[in-house]
Each structure stands twice: as structure tokens, then as C-alpha cells.
Motif scaffolding. Structure first.
Motif, PDB file in Angstrom:
ATOM      1  N   ARG A 139       0.834  -1.208   0.000  1.00 29.02           N
ATOM      2  CA  ARG A 139       0.000   0.000   0.000  1.00 29.02           C
ATOM      3  C   ARG A 139       0.868   1.257   0.000  1.00 29.02           C
ATOM      4  N   PHE A 140       0.472   2.211  -0.810  1.00 29.36           N
ATOM      5  CA  PHE A 140       1.156   3.504  -0.885  1.00 29.36           C
ATOM      6  C   PHE A 140       0.992   4.246   0.437  1.00 29.36           C
ATOM      7  N   VAL A 141       2.078   4.901   0.900  1.00 29.09           N
ATOM      8  CA  VAL A 141       2.030   5.747   2.095  1.00 29.09           C
ATOM      9  C   VAL A 141       2.233   7.206   1.695  1.00 29.09           C
ATOM     10  N   LYS A 142       3.368   7.488   1.042  1.00 31.91           N
ATOM     11  CA  LYS A 142       3.638   8.860   0.611  1.00 31.91           C
ATOM     12  C   LYS A 142       4.756   8.871  -0.419  1.00 31.91           C
ATOM     13  N   PHE A 143       4.763   9.932  -1.226  1.00 33.17           N
ATOM     14  CA  PHE A 143       5.873  10.149  -2.142  1.00 33.17           C
ATOM     15  C   PHE A 143       7.060  10.645  -1.332  1.00 33.17           C
ATOM     16  N   THR A 144       8.266  10.248  -1.730  1.00 34.53           N
ATOM     17  CA  THR A 144       9.469  10.698  -1.028  1.00 34.53           C
ATOM     18  C   THR A 144      10.266  11.703  -1.852  1.00 34.53           C
ATOM     19  N   ASP A 145       9.717  12.117  -2.986  1.00 30.94           N
ATOM     20  CA  ASP A 145      10.343  13.133  -3.827  1.00 30.94           C
ATOM     21  C   ASP A 145       9.235  13.895  -4.542  1.00 30.94           C
ATOM     22  N   ASP A 146       9.558  15.079  -5.018  1.00 31.00           N
ATOM     23  CA  ASP A 146       8.618  15.892  -5.791  1.00 31.00           C
ATOM     24  C   ASP A 146       8.399  15.222  -7.147  1.00 31.00           C
ATOM     25  N   ALA A 147       7.147  14.954  -7.483  1.00 32.10           N
ATOM     26  CA  ALA A 147       6.824  14.280  -8.746  1.00 32.10           C
ATOM     27  C   ALA A 147       7.347  15.050  -9.948  1.00 32.10           C
ATOM     28  N   TRP A 148       7.380  16.383  -9.879  1.00 31.08           N
ATOM     29  CA  TRP A 148       7.878  17.177 -11.016  1.00 31.08           C
ATOM     30  C   TRP A 148       9.315  16.815 -11.375  1.00 31.08           C
ATOM     31  N   ASN A 149      10.088  16.340 -10.398  1.00 25.73           N
ATOM     32  CA  ASN A 149      11.474  15.941 -10.676  1.00 25.73           C
ATOM     33  C   ASN A 149      11.557  14.712 -11.578  1.00 25.73           C
ATOM     34  N   HIS A 150      10.432  14.041 -11.802  1.00 26.39           N
ATOM     35  CA  HIS A 150      10.424  12.807 -12.587  1.00 26.39           C
ATOM     36  C   HIS A 150       9.596  12.929 -13.867  1.00 26.39           C
ATOM     37  N   VAL A 151       9.170  14.136 -14.185  1.00 28.10           N
ATOM     38  CA  VAL A 151       8.395  14.378 -15.403  1.00 28.10           C
ATOM     39  C   VAL A 151       9.366  14.656 -16.539  1.00 28.10           C
ATOM     40  N   ARG A 152       9.245  13.870 -17.615  1.00 28.13           N
ATOM     41  CA  ARG A 152      10.058  14.138 -18.802  1.00 28.13           C
ATOM     42  C   ARG A 152       9.583  15.439 -19.425  1.00 28.13           C
ATOM     43  N   ASN A 153      10.508  16.248 -19.880  1.00 34.28           N
ATOM     44  CA  ASN A 153      10.176  17.520 -20.525  1.00 34.28           C
ATOM     45  C   ASN A 153       9.298  18.387 -19.624  1.00 34.28           C
ATOM     46  N   ARG A 154       9.660  18.443 -18.365  1.00 36.17           N
ATOM     47  CA  ARG A 154       8.908  19.175 -17.341  1.00 36.17           C
ATOM     48  C   ARG A 154       8.551  20.587 -17.768  1.00 36.17           C
ATOM     49  N   ALA A 155       9.465  21.290 -18.420  1.00 37.50           N
ATOM     50  CA  ALA A 155       9.243  22.690 -18.802  1.00 37.50           C
ATOM     51  C   ALA A 155       8.049  22.841 -19.736  1.00 37.50           C
ATOM     52  N   ALA A 156       7.734  21.824 -20.510  1.00 39.36           N
ATOM     53  CA  ALA A 156       6.607  21.903 -21.447  1.00 39.36           C
ATOM     54  C   ALA A 156       5.264  21.955 -20.728  1.00 39.36           C
ATOM     55  N   PHE A 157       5.227  21.590 -19.453  1.00 39.13           N
ATOM     56  CA  PHE A 157       3.964  21.504 -18.716  1.00 39.13           C
ATOM     57  C   PHE A 157       3.782  22.607 -17.681  1.00 39.13           C
ATOM     58  N   LEU A 158       4.732  23.513 -17.602  1.00 37.93           N
ATOM     59  CA  LEU A 158       4.667  24.571 -16.598  1.00 37.93           C
ATOM     60  C   LEU A 158       4.643  25.943 -17.281  1.00 37.93           C
ATOM     61  N   PRO A 159       4.032  26.935 -16.638  1.00 38.14           N
ATOM     62  CA  PRO A 159       4.006  28.281 -17.234  1.00 38.14           C
ATOM     63  C   PRO A 159       5.416  28.817 -17.398  1.00 38.14           C
ATOM     64  N   ARG A 160       5.617  29.549 -18.478  1.00 32.99           N
ATOM     65  CA  ARG A 160       6.937  30.153 -18.732  1.00 32.99           C
ATOM     66  C   ARG A 160       7.016  31.570 -18.185  1.00 32.99           C
ATOM     67  N   THR A 161       5.879  32.194 -17.966  1.00 32.52           N
ATOM     68  CA  THR A 161       5.857  33.569 -17.459  1.00 32.52           C
ATOM     69  C   THR A 161       4.877  33.695 -16.314  1.00 32.52           C
ATOM     70  N   ALA A 162       5.023  34.761 -15.552  1.00 29.81           N
ATOM     71  CA  ALA A 162       4.100  35.024 -14.454  1.00 29.81           C
ATOM     72  C   ALA A 162       2.686  35.218 -14.985  1.00 29.81           C
ATOM     73  N   LYS A 163       2.558  35.831 -16.177  1.00 30.05           N
ATOM     74  CA  LYS A 163       1.217  36.056 -16.757  1.00 30.05           C
ATOM     75  C   LYS A 163       0.522  34.741 -17.046  1.00 30.05           C
ATOM     76  N   GLU A 164       1.266  33.746 -17.555  1.00 30.66           N
ATOM     77  CA  GLU A 164       0.672  32.442 -17.847  1.00 30.66           C
ATOM     78  C   GLU A 164       0.175  31.767 -16.575  1.00 30.66           C
ATOM     79  N   ALA A 165       0.850  32.004 -15.467  1.00 28.11           N
ATOM     80  CA  ALA A 165       0.465  31.382 -14.210  1.00 28.11           C
ATOM     81  C   ALA A 165      -0.712  32.097 -13.545  1.00 28.11           C
ATOM     82  N   ALA A 166      -0.977  33.332 -13.946  1.00 24.21           N
ATOM     83  CA  ALA A 166      -2.047  34.112 -13.302  1.00 24.21           C
ATOM     84  C   ALA A 166      -3.414  33.629 -13.708  1.00 24.21           C
TER      85      ALA A 166
END
Length: 166
Positions: A139-166
Motif C-alpha cells: 500500500r502507498f504511504v507517501k511520495f518521497t520526492d517531488d513528482a515534477w522531478n520525474h516528469v520528462r520535458n517538465r518545462a513543457a507543462f509549466l508556465p513560462r511567465t508570471a502572466k501564464e500562471a495568473a
């Protein structure tokens, strides 16, 4: 009173900041050292995006009985002086079953408008985790690392500017 514009509709698709994305474990590896992480949004973040982009006056939602124990939700946007609706549904969830069904149906309906749809493109993300044996199953208890550290091409899924995140 025309309502939501085409530019605003495109803004529904903007990526969310990394900290707004939550992760849940779908399954645990046989060794119990990794879990398949699924990215998701909180229903309040979906509502906030609709409020920011459309204003509270130009969107609405309503839930309905989808049959066979499923709950449906439709989200309407006021576009070109008329309401345009898209819908989806969900069943009860493992945690707070009925409340979870309402939230899940809303979020799934929002995906049909483009909100958070990009999260489905992240692919399989296996993240180190802590697990325990319970009644013969791992049974799963908890993640021991940030999942974003394991995403391939992480930058493609996150905002590039503050405006995109707003």
C-alpha cells in the motif's frame, strides 16, 4: 453583453503553476519503492480559473444525475450572447465519496473547456515512495520526492511567465 471572447477561451488552456498541481498514487511497484503518480487539479483551482478568465458572471455549473450511480456536471459559458454548455461525469471517489463525485465531475467537465487538459499529456511518472504491507498487499504511504522531478520535458507543462500562471 457578449460574454466570453475567443481570447478568453484560449486563456482557459493556460498551464497552472507547479504548486497548484497535486499528485496521487495510482499504483505501487511490486518492490514498493515507486508509485505511478497522476497529476490533478483541485476543484477550487478550476473555479478560480473560470472566475479569472470569464468572470463569475459569464460561467455557471450545474450537477445532474448521470445514471448508474454517476454524477454529471455541465459548465456553461456565456459566448456571443448565448450559453454554451459542455459536460462530463464521475462516480463516487475513495475519499468522501459523494463530495468527491461532485468535485471530480466539475473538474472533468472543465477539461472539455481546456482547463488542465495538458496534464493528460504528462505520461507515466514513476516517483520514489514509501509503502507498507497491509493484508498481504503493498500500500502507498507517501511520495518521497517531488513528482515534477520525474516528469520528462517538465518545462513543457509549466508556465513560462508570471502572466501564464495568473
Amino acid at each position: 453583453m457578449a460574454g466570453v471572447t475567443l481570447e478568453q477561451l484560449r486563456d482557459l488552456h493556460r498551464p497552472f503553476p507547479a504548486e497548484a498541481i497535486h499528485w496521487r498514487a495510482q499504483t505501487v511497484s511490486k518492490a514498493g519503492d515507486k508509485a505511478l503518480a497522476l497529476a490533478y487539479l483541485d476543484a477550487r483551482d478550476v473555479m478560480d480559473r473560470l472566475d479569472q478568465v470569464c468572470t463569475p458572471a459569464y460561467w455557471q455549473s450545474e450537477h445532474f444525475d448521470g445514471g448508474n450511480g454517476k454524477l454529471g456536471c455541465r459548465i456553461g459559458l456565456f459566448i456571443d450572447d448565448q450559453w454554451v454548455w459542455k459536460s462530463d461525469g464521475a462516480g463516487d471517489t475513495d475519499v468522501e465519496a459523494e463530495k468527491g463525485a461532485f468535485s471530480s465531475a466539475l473538474k472533468r467537465s472543465a477539461v472539455s473547456w481546456g482547463i488542465g487538459r495538458y496534464l493528460y499529456d504528462i505520461g507515466n511518472v514513476w516517483v520514489p515512495c514509501e509503502s507498507k504491507e497491509y493484508q498481504g498487499k503493498t500500500r502507498f504511504v507517501k511520495f518521497t520526492d517531488d513528482a515534477w522531478n520525474h516528469v520528462r520535458n517538465r518545462a513543457a507543462f509549466l508556465p513560462r511567465t508570471a502572466k501564464e500562471a495568473a
